[in-house]
Motif scaffolding. Structure first.
Motif, PDB file in Angstrom:
ATOM      1  N   GLY A 134       0.796  -1.217   0.000  1.00  9.89           N
ATOM      2  CA  GLY A 134       0.000   0.000   0.000  1.00  9.89           C
ATOM      3  C   GLY A 134       0.834   1.275   0.000  1.00  9.89           C
ATOM      4  N   ASN A 135       0.309   2.306  -0.643  1.00 11.25           N
ATOM      5  CA  ASN A 135       0.965   3.619  -0.547  1.00 11.25           C
ATOM      6  C   ASN A 135       0.483   4.314   0.723  1.00 11.25           C
ATOM      7  OD1 ASN A 135      -1.592   4.831  -1.139  1.00 11.25           O
ATOM      8  ND2 ASN A 135      -1.185   4.608  -3.342  1.00 11.25           N
ATOM      9  N   ASP A 136       1.027   5.476   1.004  1.00 13.61           N
ATOM     10  CA  ASP A 136       0.701   6.176   2.250  1.00 13.61           C
ATOM     11  C   ASP A 136      -0.797   6.471   2.360  1.00 13.61           C
ATOM     12  OD1 ASP A 136       3.328   6.107   2.997  1.00 13.61           O
ATOM     13  OD2 ASP A 136       3.789   8.149   2.326  1.00 13.61           O
ATOM     14  N   GLN A 137      -1.402   6.885   1.260  1.00 15.33           N
ATOM     15  CA  GLN A 137      -2.821   7.221   1.291  1.00 15.33           C
ATOM     16  C   GLN A 137      -3.676   5.981   1.581  1.00 15.33           C
ATOM     17  OE1 GLN A 137      -0.714   8.183  -1.179  1.00 15.33           O
ATOM     18  NE2 GLN A 137      -0.518  10.343  -0.497  1.00 15.33           N
ATOM     19  N   GLN A 138      -3.342   4.865   0.956  1.00 16.67           N
ATOM     20  CA  GLN A 138      -4.102   3.636   1.178  1.00 16.67           C
ATOM     21  C   GLN A 138      -3.961   3.158   2.626  1.00 16.67           C
ATOM     22  OE1 GLN A 138      -2.183   1.402  -1.935  1.00 16.67           O
ATOM     23  NE2 GLN A 138      -3.930   1.623  -3.331  1.00 16.67           N
ATOM     24  N   LYS A 139      -2.757   3.236   3.145  1.00 14.95           N
ATOM     25  CA  LYS A 139      -2.533   2.817   4.529  1.00 14.95           C
ATOM     26  C   LYS A 139      -3.275   3.717   5.505  1.00 14.95           C
ATOM     27  CE  LYS A 139       2.040   0.790   3.666  1.00 14.95           C
ATOM     28  NZ  LYS A 139       3.502   0.896   3.929  1.00 14.95           N
ATOM     29  N   GLU A 140      -3.204   5.009   5.280  1.00 18.78           N
ATOM     30  CA  GLU A 140      -3.876   5.957   6.178  1.00 18.78           C
ATOM     31  C   GLU A 140      -5.398   5.773   6.142  1.00 18.78           C
ATOM     32  OE1 GLU A 140      -2.544   9.752   4.883  1.00 18.78           O
ATOM     33  OE2 GLU A 140      -0.515   9.527   5.712  1.00 18.78           O
ATOM     34  N   ARG A 141      -5.913   5.368   4.994  1.00 17.45           N
ATOM     35  CA  ARG A 141      -7.360   5.227   4.833  1.00 17.45           C
ATOM     36  C   ARG A 141      -7.881   3.913   5.408  1.00 17.45           C
ATOM     37  NH1 ARG A 141      -9.841   3.232   0.112  1.00 17.45           N
ATOM     38  NH2 ARG A 141      -7.860   3.517  -0.965  1.00 17.45           N
ATOM     39  N   LEU A 142      -7.094   2.845   5.334  1.00 22.89           N
ATOM     40  CA  LEU A 142      -7.620   1.516   5.647  1.00 22.89           C
ATOM     41  C   LEU A 142      -7.054   0.864   6.907  1.00 22.89           C
ATOM     42  CD1 LEU A 142      -7.595   0.151   1.992  1.00 22.89           C
ATOM     43  CD2 LEU A 142      -9.615   0.811   3.318  1.00 22.89           C
ATOM     44  N   LEU A 143      -5.786   1.094   7.207  1.00 26.14           N
ATOM     45  CA  LEU A 143      -5.174   0.388   8.332  1.00 26.14           C
ATOM     46  C   LEU A 143      -5.749   0.764   9.700  1.00 26.14           C
ATOM     47  CD1 LEU A 143      -1.407   0.117   7.288  1.00 26.14           C
ATOM     48  CD2 LEU A 143      -3.108  -1.710   7.448  1.00 26.14           C
ATOM     49  N   PRO A 144      -6.094   2.037   9.959  1.00 26.15           N
ATOM     50  CA  PRO A 144      -6.699   2.338  11.271  1.00 26.15           C
ATOM     51  C   PRO A 144      -7.972   1.540  11.540  1.00 26.15           C
ATOM     52  CG  PRO A 144      -5.945   4.349  10.248  1.00 26.15           C
ATOM     53  CD  PRO A 144      -5.821   3.278   9.206  1.00 26.15           C
ATOM     54  N   GLY A 145      -8.787   1.327  10.510  1.00 30.80           N
ATOM     55  CA  GLY A 145      -9.998   0.539  10.667  1.00 30.80           C
ATOM     56  C   GLY A 145      -9.707  -0.915  10.981  1.00 30.80           C
ATOM     57  N   ILE A 146      -8.652  -1.453  10.353  1.00 31.62           N
ATOM     58  CA  ILE A 146      -8.248  -2.831  10.635  1.00 31.62           C
ATOM     59  C   ILE A 146      -7.704  -2.932  12.054  1.00 31.62           C
ATOM     60  CG2 ILE A 146      -6.567  -4.617  10.039  1.00 31.62           C
ATOM     61  CD1 ILE A 146      -6.889  -3.833   7.119  1.00 31.62           C
ATOM     62  N   ALA A 147      -6.874  -1.983  12.453  1.00 31.60           N
ATOM     63  CA  ALA A 147      -6.304  -1.995  13.804  1.00 31.60           C
ATOM     64  C   ALA A 147      -7.393  -1.934  14.867  1.00 31.60           C
ATOM     65  CB  ALA A 147      -5.331  -0.832  13.973  1.00 31.60           C
ATOM     66  N   ALA A 148      -8.461  -1.211  14.581  1.00 34.56           N
ATOM     67  CA  ALA A 148      -9.555  -1.059  15.546  1.00 34.56           C
ATOM     68  C   ALA A 148     -10.547  -2.214  15.494  1.00 34.56           C
ATOM     69  CB  ALA A 148     -10.281   0.255  15.294  1.00 34.56           C
ATOM     70  N   GLY A 149     -10.387  -3.102  14.530  1.00 35.88           N
ATOM     71  CA  GLY A 149     -11.319  -4.214  14.401  1.00 35.88           C
ATOM     72  C   GLY A 149     -12.596  -3.857  13.669  1.00 35.88           C
ATOM     73  N   GLU A 150     -12.668  -2.634  13.133  1.00 38.43           N
ATOM     74  CA  GLU A 150     -13.866  -2.192  12.428  1.00 38.43           C
ATOM     75  C   GLU A 150     -13.916  -2.711  10.999  1.00 38.43           C
ATOM     76  OE1 GLU A 150     -13.396   1.969  12.713  1.00 38.43           O
ATOM     77  OE2 GLU A 150     -13.793   2.078  14.882  1.00 38.43           O
ATOM     78  N   THR A 151     -12.748  -2.924  10.401  1.00 38.55           N
ATOM     79  CA  THR A 151     -12.658  -3.417   9.028  1.00 38.55           C
ATOM     80  C   THR A 151     -12.055  -4.812   9.026  1.00 38.55           C
ATOM     81  OG1 THR A 151     -12.332  -1.167   8.174  1.00 38.55           O
ATOM     82  CG2 THR A 151     -11.701  -3.005   6.741  1.00 38.55           C
ATOM     83  N   THR A 152     -12.779  -5.767   8.479  1.00 36.26           N
ATOM     84  CA  THR A 152     -12.223  -7.104   8.265  1.00 36.26           C
ATOM     85  C   THR A 152     -11.825  -7.207   6.798  1.00 36.26           C
ATOM     86  OG1 THR A 152     -14.459  -7.974   7.895  1.00 36.26           O
ATOM     87  CG2 THR A 152     -13.528  -8.206  10.115  1.00 36.26           C
ATOM     88  N   ALA A 153     -10.768  -7.939   6.535  1.00 38.12           N
ATOM     89  CA  ALA A 153     -10.229  -8.012   5.182  1.00 38.12           C
ATOM     90  C   ALA A 153      -9.785  -9.432   4.869  1.00 38.12           C
ATOM     91  CB  ALA A 153      -9.048  -7.042   5.033  1.00 38.12           C
ATOM     92  N   THR A 154      -9.560  -9.688   3.593  1.00 37.15           N
ATOM     93  CA  THR A 154      -9.069 -11.001   3.183  1.00 37.15           C
ATOM     94  C   THR A 154      -8.390 -10.875   1.825  1.00 37.15           C
ATOM     95  OG1 THR A 154      -9.661 -13.345   2.957  1.00 37.15           O
ATOM     96  CG2 THR A 154     -11.185 -11.746   2.003  1.00 37.15           C
ATOM     97  N   LEU A 155      -7.798 -11.964   1.378  1.00 40.05           N
ATOM     98  CA  LEU A 155      -7.122 -12.019   0.083  1.00 40.05           C
ATOM     99  C   LEU A 155      -7.801 -13.061  -0.790  1.00 40.05           C
ATOM    100  CD1 LEU A 155      -4.660 -11.402  -1.831  1.00 40.05           C
ATOM    101  CD2 LEU A 155      -3.451 -13.245  -0.635  1.00 40.05           C
ATOM    102  N   ALA A 156      -8.164 -12.686  -2.007  1.00 44.77           N
ATOM    103  CA  ALA A 156      -8.791 -13.602  -2.962  1.00 44.77           C
ATOM    104  C   ALA A 156      -7.821 -13.818  -4.120  1.00 44.77           C
ATOM    105  CB  ALA A 156     -10.111 -13.028  -3.459  1.00 44.77           C
TER     106      ALA A 156
END
Length: 379
Positions: free
Chosen positions: A103-125
């Motif tokens: 991820g670039n800085d913008q992608q990390k800033e937009r998505l990683l805080p949600g993952i760290a907080a447990g608000e965003t679940t993610a996976t790899l397809a």
């Protein structure tokens, strides 16, 4: 390299075991198995909010704790031991790792805080229904359109794909083959044209899904990493996930041994505990030696990942192959030592056996990984 856990890591293990003995007890696991989503939302919130497990390996700059992959290792062992039903593995070991690596800085800033907080679940397809491994498994295609990319195809065996809020999709340009032309895309689960279907599995403690991509369009900033060079990123993500899965397998195998030993102490035959018979002693001793060897292989992989080793392929494949064999062997021997009761639905032994078989083939079976190691040796 020191082959031992630190005091802090041991304390993390003890805290995790205390929590999981209650929140991932056999009764709670069986209850989660019966739900459509496959996990208890309240438990997920606890381990995210109160324990901050989802923040463990996320950098502090993005709302995480900034700890290493080696710190994650004892946690994965304990999750495997308890057969925890949750999207933790798919979110942290697959989705978050892909973001952290590509991820670039913008992608990390937009998505990683949600993952760290447990608000965003993610996976790899990435895998598909073509029985292939490695880059050849990727058959879904993408094309460049005005303002972004159009994705087409079908993904199988997507961990927690039916509930994940963010799906990292691997696709290729046509008619590319192998590692050439592969790119990764960040696709929100509610994107028009994306359909996901839960697929029944033998292991009811872990959910898989099929993802259909029918003209899914994503903007240019959905591209993860460099266009056409995504396989290297995907492979690195998979190797990190394999190391995490190997640690999980070690914990589950150890639980199988503990169950077998405890039963061998109390089950009597011919007037004495069956654990006093040499055949049972040797079975348990063999299980222990395999588990300790497997733990060393998984620990080595985690240590290399924590050090930022450029190539994890050999360590990840060695750990995944041996830990898969170890877990399956221990799960089968546990049933044998228990005898008839070990085959019943009421006893938890079958849940470990099913998990052992499912994770044996997940992210590549032992034959694939042994071949991969052999190729890296020049054979």
């Amino acid at each position: 390299m020191e082959f031992s856990f630190s005091e802090d890591q041991d304390e993390l293990r003890r805290a995790a075991r205390r929590f999981l003995e209650v929140e991932s007890s056999e009764e709670r696991v069986r209850a989660a198995m019966e739900t459509e989503q496959g996990f208890d939302s309240a438990v997920w919130q606890q381990l995210s909010d109160e324990l901050a497990w989802t923040a463990l390996t996320i950098p502090e700059a993005y709302g995480g704790l900034g700890m290493s992959y080696l710190d994650l290792h004892p946690l994965m062992e304990e999750m495997g031991r308890a057969l925890l039903c949750s999207p933790f593995f798919s979110t942290i070991c697959l989705g978050a790792n892909a973001l952290l690596l590509g991820g670039n800085d913008q992608q990390k800033e937009r998505l990683l805080p949600g993952i760290a907080a447990g608000e965003t679940t993610a996976t790899l397809a990435y895998a598909e229904d073509n029985r292939l491994e490695g880059a050849d498994a990727i058959g879904a295609s993408y094309s460049v359109v005005e303002g972004g990319y159009a994705l087409q195809g079908q993904k199988h065996y997507v961990l927690d794909g039916h509930t994940a809020k963010l799906i990292v999709v691997a696709a290729r340009t046509e008619p590319s083959k192998g590692a050439e032309g592969v790119s990764l895309f960040l696709v929100p689960a509610d994107t028009p044209g994306l359909r996901r279907t839960w697929t029944p599995t033998m292991d009811q403690t872990r959910r898989l899904a099929r993802i259909d991509l029918d003209g899914v369009t994503v903007p240019r900033d959905a591209l993860l990493g460099e266009e056409g060079a995504g396989w290297k990123l995907c492979e690195r993500t998979l190797d990190l996930a394999r190391i995490g899965l190997a640690a999980e397998q070690v914990g589950a195998a150890e639980m199988c041994l503990d169950m077998a030993v405890e039963y061998a102490k109390v089950r009597k035959q011919f007037g004495r505990p069956i654990g006093s018979f040499q055949a049972i002693k040797h079975k348990c001793a063999d299980m222990l030696t395999m588990i300790e060897s497997a733990r060393s292989a998984a620990f080595y992989g985690s240590a290399l990942a924590a050090q930022g080793e450029a190539d994890l392929g050999e360590a990840a494949s060695s750990a995944k192959a041996f830990c898969s064999d170890t877990f399956f062997h221990c799960a089968a021997e546990n049933i044998q030592i228990h005898g008839g009761i070990g085959f019943t639905w009421e006893h938890p032994a079958h849940m470990y056996f099913k998990r052992a078989k499912s994770v044996e083939v997940l992210l590549g079976d032992p034959s694939y990984h042994r071949e991969r190691v052999a190729q890296r040796m020049g054979l």
